[in-house]
Write an enzyme that holds these catalytic residues in place. Structure first.
Site, short mmCIF file in Angstrom:
data_model
loop_
_atom_site.label_atom_id
_atom_site.label_comp_id
_atom_site.label_asym_id
_atom_site.label_seq_id
_atom_site.Cartn_x
_atom_site.Cartn_y
_atom_site.Cartn_z
N ASN A 7 0.87 -1.17 0.00
CA ASN A 7 0.00 0.00 0.00
C ASN A 7 0.91 1.22 0.00
O ASN A 7 1.45 1.61 1.04
CB ASN A 7 -0.91 -0.01 1.23
CG ASN A 7 -1.94 1.11 1.19
OD1 ASN A 7 -1.86 2.03 0.37
ND2 ASN A 7 -2.91 1.05 2.08
N ARG A 86 -2.55 -2.29 -3.66
CA ARG A 86 -3.80 -1.55 -3.53
C ARG A 86 -3.70 -0.32 -4.42
O ARG A 86 -2.80 0.50 -4.26
CB ARG A 86 -4.02 -1.12 -2.08
CG ARG A 86 -5.31 -0.33 -1.92
CD ARG A 86 -5.38 0.44 -0.61
NE ARG A 86 -6.63 1.18 -0.51
CZ ARG A 86 -6.75 2.36 0.11
NH1 ARG A 86 -5.70 2.91 0.67
NH2 ARG A 86 -7.90 2.98 0.15
N HIS A 175 -13.58 1.84 -1.17
CA HIS A 175 -13.60 0.80 -0.12
C HIS A 175 -14.11 -0.54 -0.67
O HIS A 175 -14.54 -1.40 0.10
CB HIS A 175 -14.50 1.21 1.06
CG HIS A 175 -13.99 2.39 1.83
ND1 HIS A 175 -14.84 3.31 2.42
CD2 HIS A 175 -12.74 2.80 2.14
CE1 HIS A 175 -14.13 4.24 3.04
NE2 HIS A 175 -12.85 3.94 2.88
N ARG A 236 -14.36 14.55 6.46
CA ARG A 236 -15.06 14.85 5.21
C ARG A 236 -16.53 15.08 5.47
O ARG A 236 -17.14 14.42 6.32
CB ARG A 236 -14.88 13.71 4.21
CG ARG A 236 -13.46 13.44 3.82
CD ARG A 236 -13.37 12.25 2.87
NE ARG A 236 -12.03 11.67 2.89
CZ ARG A 236 -11.77 10.39 2.68
NH1 ARG A 236 -12.77 9.53 2.45
NH2 ARG A 236 -10.54 9.95 2.70
N GLU A 380 -8.52 -6.06 4.32
CA GLU A 380 -8.30 -5.71 2.93
C GLU A 380 -7.03 -6.35 2.38
O GLU A 380 -6.97 -6.72 1.20
CB GLU A 380 -8.25 -4.19 2.78
CG GLU A 380 -9.59 -3.52 3.07
CD GLU A 380 -9.50 -2.02 3.15
OE1 GLU A 380 -9.75 -1.36 2.12
OE2 GLU A 380 -9.18 -1.49 4.23
#
Length: 397
Positions: A7, A86, A175, A236, A380
Site C-alpha cells: 500500500n 492496492r 472501499h 469529510r 483488505e
C-alpha cells in the site's frame, strides 16, 4: 503462495507478507522525504525499527526489503510469487484485479485526475518494484472495482450526458476491497451462497461508506466520483447541497482550493466538535458536551438514512454488516444506528451482544430479528492476497 501486499501512499509505504494466505510479517516506512523517517518491520514476536532520512519511495522499498531479510522474514526477493498492490482508482477501466503491464500502468496514470492524491503514490510503488525486481509479477487490486457492477442509472449523475461521457464524471465508489471481503465473510457465517444474498455493508472508519449488495454484487454505494460524497466522516463532509460551494466562493470570497480543503479535511466530525476520533466524540458526548452529542447524532442519523434508502433499493435485506475501526469497535454508534429500525425494517439489535468487546466476527442481532446483523473485522490485505492468487493461478492454467 508467497505474496507481498503493498500500500504505497504519498509519504509512506506499508506492506504485509503472506505465506499461504497467512500474514507472517509486516513492514512500513513513514514520513518519506523528511529528516526523521520512521522504518519498522515485525516478524514473529520481534520488532525492528530505525529513524533516519529516507529520500524517496525507491529508497523506502529498498529499506523494507533489507529489513525483511535482516529479520529473516524472507531470504530473497526472488522467493516471492507476486506483489499485490492496492490501487485506489481504476475508473471504469478495471472491474477485476489485473496483472500489471506497461499498458495497465499508463491507464492508471491516465486516471490521476480522478484520484490526484492516491494514484500517483500507488504508481510509485508499482514502478519501484519494477526496477528492483523486473521479473516479479505484480497485480493491481482496485478500490473501485467491486462497484463497477452498479447499473448506469445508479452510477451516472444527472448532469448533461455528453459531459459525463467526455469527462468520465460518474459515481465510482471506494472501499470496494473491504465491502467485498466482509460480504463474503457474512455469507460464510450465514452458511449461504453469497450470490443469493442481499446485504448492506457499512465500512466506518475515518473514511466511511455504505454499499447495497444484491445477490453478491454492488448495485449502489455512498461514495461517488471521489471519496467525499456520502456518509459524514472523520474530516469529510459527505453529502451536501452543491450550491454551498458557489455560495462560499461568491459570498465569503473563499477560493476553490480553500473550499476543497475545508470539505475534505476540516468538516465531518472534526468540523462539528473539533475531533475526528470517534472514541473522543463518544466520551465527550457521554459527558454532555453539546457539540460532540450533535456530531454523534448527525453521524448516526446519516448512516440510518442510507440503510433506509438501500433497504428500499434492495427490496429484501438479509443482513447488515458493520466493519472498519468505528464499525468494529464503537458500541454506541452501532446502538444509535440501529435504534428505531425494528419498526421500519424489522431489525432487532441484541444490546447485550452489542456491548461484548471482541476482535472476532460475530452476530449482534436478536433471534427474532428479520434481518441478521454482524460485526466483521475487515481484512483488505487478505482480500488483496486472495485476488492476487486468483490472477496467478489463472496464469498457470
Amino acid at each position: 503462495m508467497k505474496i507481498l501486499v503493498l500500500n504505497s501512499g504519498s509519504s509512506s509505504i506499508k506492506c504485509q507478507y503472506f505465506i499461504d494466505q497467512k500474514s507472517v510479517s509486516s513492514a512500513l516506512v513513514e514520513r518519506i522525504g523528511e529528516e526523521e523517517s520512521h522504518s519498522e518491520v515485525k516478524y514473529k514476536e520481534q520488532s525492528f525499527s530505525s529513524t533516519a532520512p529516507v529520500s524517496d519511495h525507491h529508497q523506502a522499498l529498498e529499506i523494507i526489503f533489507s529489513m525483511l531479510k535482516e529479520s529473516n522474514a524472507i531470504s530473497s526477493i526472488d522467493e516471492l510469487d507476486a506483489v499485490g498492490h492496492r490501487v485506489v482508482h481504476g475508473g471504469s477501466n478495471f472491474s477485476e484485479p489485473t496483472l500489471i503491464s506497461q499498458e495497465v500502468i499508463e491507464t492508471i496514470r491516465s486516471l490521476i485526475p480522478l484520484a490526484p492524491l492516491h494514484n500517483p503514490a500507488n504508481l510509485k510503488g508499482i514502478e519501484v518494484i519494477s526496477k528492483i525486481a523486473p521479473n516479479l509479477a505484480q497485480v493491481a487490486v482496485f478500490d473501485t472495482a467491486f462497484h463497477q457492477t452498479m447499473p448506469e442509472y445508479a452510477a451516472l449523475y444527472p448532469i448533461p450526458y455528453e459531459l459525463s461521457q467526455r469527462s468520465g464524471i460518474q459515481r465510482y465508489g471506494f472501499h470496494g476491497t473491504s465491502h467485498a471481503y466482509v460480504a463474503k465473510e457474512a455469507a460464510e457465517m450465514m452458511d449461504e451462497d453469497l450470490n443469493t444474498l442481499n446485504l448492506i455493508t457499512l465500512h466506518l472508519g475515518n473514511g466511511a461508506s455504505a454499499t447495497a449488495i444484491k445477490e453478491g454484487k454492488s448495485i449502489e454505494t455512498s461514495m461517488g466520483l471521489t471519496p467525499l460524497e456520502g456518509l459524514m466522516m472523520g474530516t469529510r463532509c459527505g453529502d451536501i447541497d452543491p450550491a454551498i460551494i458557489p455560495f462560499l466562493s461568491h459570498n465569503l470570497k473563499m477560493d476553490i482550493d480553500s473550499i476543497d480543503k475545508m470539505l475534505n479535511k476540516e468538516s465531518g466530525l472534526k468540523g462539528i466538535c473539533g475531533t475526528n476520533d470517534m472514541r473522543e466524540v463518544v466520551m465527550q458526548a457521554e459527558q454532555d458536551n453539546t457539540l460532540s452529542s450533535l456530531a454523534l447524532e448527525m453521524y448516526t442519523y446519516r448512516i440510518k438514512k442510507y440503510i433506509g434508502s438501500y433497504s428500499a433499493v434492495l427490496g429484501r435485506v438479509d443482513a447488515i454488516i458493520f466493519t472498519g475501526g468505528i464499525g468494529e469497535h464503537a458500541v454506541k454508534v452501532r446502538e444509535m444506528v440501529c435504534e428505531g429500525l425494528e419498526e421500519s425494517i424489522g431489525l432487532k439489535l441484541d444490546t447485550v451482544k452489542n456491548e461484548i468487546a471482541s476482535t472476532q466476527s460475530r452476530s449482534i442481532h436478536k433471534l427474532k430479528s428479520k434481518i441478521q446483523l454482524f460485526v466483521i473485522p475487515t481484512n483488505e490485505e487478505l482480500e488483496i492476497v486472495l485476488q492476487t492468487e486468483k490472477i496467478m493461478k489463472n496464469l498457470t492454467l
